[in-house]
Design a protein around this motif. Structure first.
Motif, mmCIF file in Angstrom:
data_model
loop_
_atom_site.group_PDB
_atom_site.id
_atom_site.type_symbol
_atom_site.label_atom_id
_atom_site.label_comp_id
_atom_site.label_asym_id
_atom_site.label_seq_id
_atom_site.Cartn_x
_atom_site.Cartn_y
_atom_site.Cartn_z
ATOM 1 N N ARG A 101 -7.724 105.947 11.710
ATOM 2 C CA ARG A 101 -8.803 106.900 11.396
ATOM 3 C C ARG A 101 -9.866 106.240 10.520
ATOM 4 O O ARG A 101 -11.069 106.434 10.738
ATOM 5 N N ARG A 102 -9.437 105.471 9.558
ATOM 6 C CA ARG A 102 -10.391 104.778 8.693
ATOM 7 C C ARG A 102 -11.167 103.713 9.467
ATOM 8 O O ARG A 102 -12.342 103.464 9.190
ATOM 9 N N LEU A 103 -10.502 103.109 10.424
ATOM 10 C CA LEU A 103 -11.172 102.113 11.263
ATOM 11 C C LEU A 103 -12.247 102.771 12.132
ATOM 12 O O LEU A 103 -13.313 102.190 12.350
ATOM 13 N N GLN A 104 -11.995 103.978 12.604
ATOM 14 C CA GLN A 104 -13.027 104.708 13.349
ATOM 15 C C GLN A 104 -14.263 104.931 12.475
ATOM 16 O O GLN A 104 -15.393 104.733 12.930
ATOM 17 N N ALA A 105 -14.044 105.350 11.236
ATOM 18 C CA ALA A 105 -15.161 105.582 10.317
ATOM 19 C C ALA A 105 -15.882 104.271 10.011
ATOM 20 O O ALA A 105 -17.123 104.226 9.977
ATOM 21 N N LYS A 130 -9.039 93.376 -2.793
ATOM 22 C CA LYS A 130 -9.765 94.515 -3.380
ATOM 23 C C LYS A 130 -10.537 95.272 -2.307
ATOM 24 O O LYS A 130 -10.529 96.507 -2.277
ATOM 25 N N LEU A 131 -11.217 94.548 -1.447
ATOM 26 C CA LEU A 131 -12.004 95.174 -0.382
ATOM 27 C C LEU A 131 -11.108 95.954 0.582
ATOM 28 O O LEU A 131 -11.408 97.097 0.934
ATOM 29 N N PHE A 132 -10.006 95.345 1.011
ATOM 30 C CA PHE A 132 -9.109 96.019 1.946
ATOM 31 C C PHE A 132 -8.441 97.232 1.297
ATOM 32 O O PHE A 132 -8.269 98.261 1.944
ATOM 33 N N ARG A 133 -8.081 97.121 0.034
ATOM 34 C CA ARG A 133 -7.479 98.266 -0.672
ATOM 35 C C ARG A 133 -8.466 99.421 -0.803
ATOM 36 O O ARG A 133 -8.061 100.575 -0.798
ATOM 37 N N ALA A 134 -9.740 99.105 -0.939
ATOM 38 C CA ALA A 134 -10.762 100.156 -1.043
ATOM 39 C C ALA A 134 -11.069 100.789 0.313
ATOM 40 O O ALA A 134 -11.654 101.869 0.368
ATOM 41 N N THR A 135 -10.670 100.130 1.387
ATOM 42 C CA THR A 135 -11.041 100.580 2.731
ATOM 43 C C THR A 135 -9.865 101.156 3.508
ATOM 44 O O THR A 135 -10.037 102.103 4.279
ATOM 45 N N PHE A 136 -8.671 100.590 3.336
ATOM 46 C CA PHE A 136 -7.490 100.992 4.100
ATOM 47 C C PHE A 136 -6.344 101.356 3.162
ATOM 48 O O PHE A 136 -6.478 101.244 1.949
ATOM 49 N N VAL A 137 -5.216 101.758 3.725
ATOM 50 C CA VAL A 137 -4.018 102.062 2.940
ATOM 51 C C VAL A 137 -2.922 101.057 3.275
ATOM 52 O O VAL A 137 -2.961 100.403 4.307
ATOM 53 N N PHE A 138 -1.943 100.948 2.366
ATOM 54 C CA PHE A 138 -0.803 100.031 2.506
ATOM 55 C C PHE A 138 -1.281 98.578 2.547
ATOM 56 O O PHE A 138 -0.832 97.775 3.359
ATOM 57 N N MET A 139 -2.201 98.257 1.658
ATOM 58 C CA MET A 139 -2.824 96.936 1.648
ATOM 59 C C MET A 139 -2.431 96.144 0.414
ATOM 60 O O MET A 139 -3.183 96.076 -0.559
ATOM 61 N N GLY A 140 -1.266 95.548 0.434
ATOM 62 C CA GLY A 140 -0.860 94.651 -0.629
ATOM 63 C C GLY A 140 -1.413 93.259 -0.395
ATOM 64 O O GLY A 140 -1.955 92.953 0.675
ATOM 65 N N GLY A 141 -1.262 92.406 -1.379
ATOM 66 C CA GLY A 141 -1.768 91.043 -1.286
ATOM 67 C C GLY A 141 -1.178 90.259 -0.129
ATOM 68 O O GLY A 141 -1.878 89.487 0.530
#
Length: 184
Positions: A101-105, A130-141
């Motif tokens: 859903r976030r990828l659609q947006a 940081k960018l991926f965490r602000a954009t998607f979920v379940f984004m660890g290093g």
């Protein structure tokens, strides 16, 4: 340091992935989404488990078509949780649907997932996280780092003496040819 190049040669699952996919640039949305999802599935597990279950996960997630996965509801979640062929972790499954859903947006704002990634390149791993965490979920290093390494945006997918490294370099577009010193 342990290298994937040392594990993969001749292995029935690691070998083909290492030789034909790992580190090579991707721009296709479905392929990028699949790779991101596979990295989410890998969190806390071995990559071998993910590779063995990959065909079942591709089938279960409708080929990782972003729009199809974004439309999943509770019935699809129950179907996924009952599918013994995939990794059945509710948090990971919910993250994959939410990320579709976030990828659609993101696509509506940026044009494509690939264009969004390219526009932010180059970044250090910490800035990517940081960018991926602000954009998607379940984004660890680890998820973000391995995803970006697997698609050629971060260095380290292959040793310099690995025969695949030359093919990865040849396949990389000019914007991916960043001096490795940038990342130190």
């Amino acid at each position: 340091m342990s290298w994937y190049c040392d594990v993969a040669p001749g292995h029935p699952h690691h070998g083909p992935y290492h030789d034909q996919e790992y580190g090579f640039p991707l721009t296709d949305e479905r392929a990028l989404f699949e790779r991101l999802c596979l990295e989410i599935f890998q969190a806390g597990l071995s990559w071998l488990i993910v590779l063995k279950k990959r065909p079942s996960m591709v089938a279960a997630f409708d080929g990782f078509d972003v729009d199809t996965v974004a439309a999943y509801g509770e019935a699809e979640m129950e179907r996924l949780l009952a599918d013994a062929g995939i990794i059945r972790n509710r948090r990971k499954l919910e993250a994959i649907v939410e990320n579709a859903r976030r990828l659609q947006a993101l696509r509506a704002r940026e044009g494509s997932f690939a264009a969004w990634i390219e526009r932010h390149h180059p970044l250090t791993k910490n800035d990517w996280v940081k960018l991926f965490r602000a954009t998607f979920v379940f984004m660890g290093g680890e998820v973000v780092g391995e995803f970006l390494m697997s698609i050629g945006y971060l260095p380290g997918s292959h040793r310099e003496d690995c025969p695949v490294q030359a093919r990865v370099r040849a396949a990389a577009p000019p914007y991916l040819r960043v001096d490795p010193a940038f990342y130190r």
